[in-house]
Design an enzyme around this catalytic site. Structure first.
Site, short mmCIF file in Angstrom:
data_model
loop_
_atom_site.label_atom_id
_atom_site.label_comp_id
_atom_site.label_asym_id
_atom_site.label_seq_id
_atom_site.Cartn_x
_atom_site.Cartn_y
_atom_site.Cartn_z
N ASP A 1 76.16 14.36 17.34
CA ASP A 1 76.93 15.58 17.18
C ASP A 1 77.90 15.67 18.36
OD1 ASP A 1 75.33 16.22 15.03
OD2 ASP A 1 74.46 18.02 15.92
N HIS B 1 71.84 8.21 17.86
CA HIS B 1 71.24 7.44 16.78
C HIS B 1 72.10 6.22 16.44
CE1 HIS B 1 68.22 10.59 15.50
NE2 HIS B 1 68.96 11.23 16.39
N SER C 1 77.16 14.51 27.81
CA SER C 1 78.06 13.46 28.25
C SER C 1 78.86 12.88 27.08
CB SER C 1 77.30 12.36 28.99
OG SER C 1 78.19 11.55 29.71
#
Length: 283
Positions: free
Chosen positions: A90, A147, A250
């Site tokens: 995200d 992921h 980050s």
């Protein structure tokens, strides 16, 4: 440097970034009962965190800020699209597109070399000349696990020491070579589509970065580039499987070799993205 860039960077040059980061990491790991819960609740209110998506939506139940920050999502919160590469996080798009020989675009005319990004490994860097890249920024409110964009087998992990500048969009516009200056963890995979690199970039207040096979990579913050090579088949990942996480926010940078690749036509700089959406397909 413009006046805007100067005013963005001057405080970051002067601040003791490493000390602040180490203090923030210590605070995020602490288990301080009501103080920890209060900090979590203030953070949720300040950044508008959607706890309804969390596997555990109760702020009181998190023993440390890190436990909250790296919270899991509930099952089904991020369905995986059908695509050769899905979005691994995200966040928001910083930049994406072709690598011009060995130069990766950053922002506002700034760039950096693949050689610098991967920590000076000339053979690794050469595999991505004239390939493609994507840079994705995770803001404080975002889900902070990373992921796999496609199925893959881990080949190598490289710890690269560096600075701890902020990685927000304003700093990316102001500081040339930002993502090749900050400390980072470089992960190279073999995939059905060829080799692929995913880089976790550290930043101010990012207490640590972790991978699922190694655990926390930093701290300790090693003074030299450190490489781990893995036997073929030791660490195999399915598309969408978790591979790492940031303890505080980050950026990730991805590199692909020269090949037919078409990014999601809806993608554009600054666009919000979600884990599992279409990132790119082979052409």
């Amino acid at each position: 440097m413009s006046l805007e860039d100067f005013t963005t960077m001057l405080p970051q040059h002067l601040l003791p970034k490493r000390l602040l980061t180490e203090l923030a990491g210590s605070a995020a790991r602490s288990r301080s009962g009501g103080m920890t819960t209060g900090a979590i609740k203030r953070f949720i209110a300040r950044y508008g965190v959607n706890m309804a998506e969390a596997a555990n939506p109760d702020p009181v139940s998190y023993a440390s800020f890190n436990d909250f920050f790296t919270r899991a999502l509930k099952d089904g919160a991020r369905p995986l699209a059908t695509a050769d590469w899905i979005c691994p996080v995200d966040g928001a798009i910083s930049a994406f597109g072709p690598i011009e020989k060995d130069q990766v675009h950053q922002a506002k005319g700034h760039g950096y070399s693949t050689h610098a990004l991967v920590g000076g490994d000339a053979d690794m860097a050469a595999r991505y000349e004239n390939g493609h890249f994507a840079t994705l920024y995770l803001s404080p409110k975002d889900y902070h696990r990373i992921h796999m964009p496609c199925a893959g087998t881990l080949k190598r992990m490289v710890w690269v020491p560096g600075s701890l500048y902020s990685v927000n969009p304003a700093t990316a516009r102001a500081l040339p070579g930002l993502f090749a200056k900050n400390e980072r963890v470089v992960c190279e995979f073999d995939t059905p589509h060829g080799p692929f690199v995913l880089v976790l970039v550290g930043a101010t207040i990012v207490g640590s970065m972790a991978t699922t096979w190694h655990g926390v990579v930093n701290p300790p913050r090693r003074p030299e580039v450190t490489t781990w090579d893995y036997p073929s088949g030791e660490h195999v990942f399915a598309q969408g499987q978790e591979m790492g996480r940031f303890l505080l926010g980050s950026t990730v940078v991805m590199l692909w070799p020269k090949q037919g690749l078409r990014f999601n036509p809806d993608w554009a700089p600054a666009r919000a993205i979600r884990l599992g959406e279409v990132m790119a397909n082979r052409t």
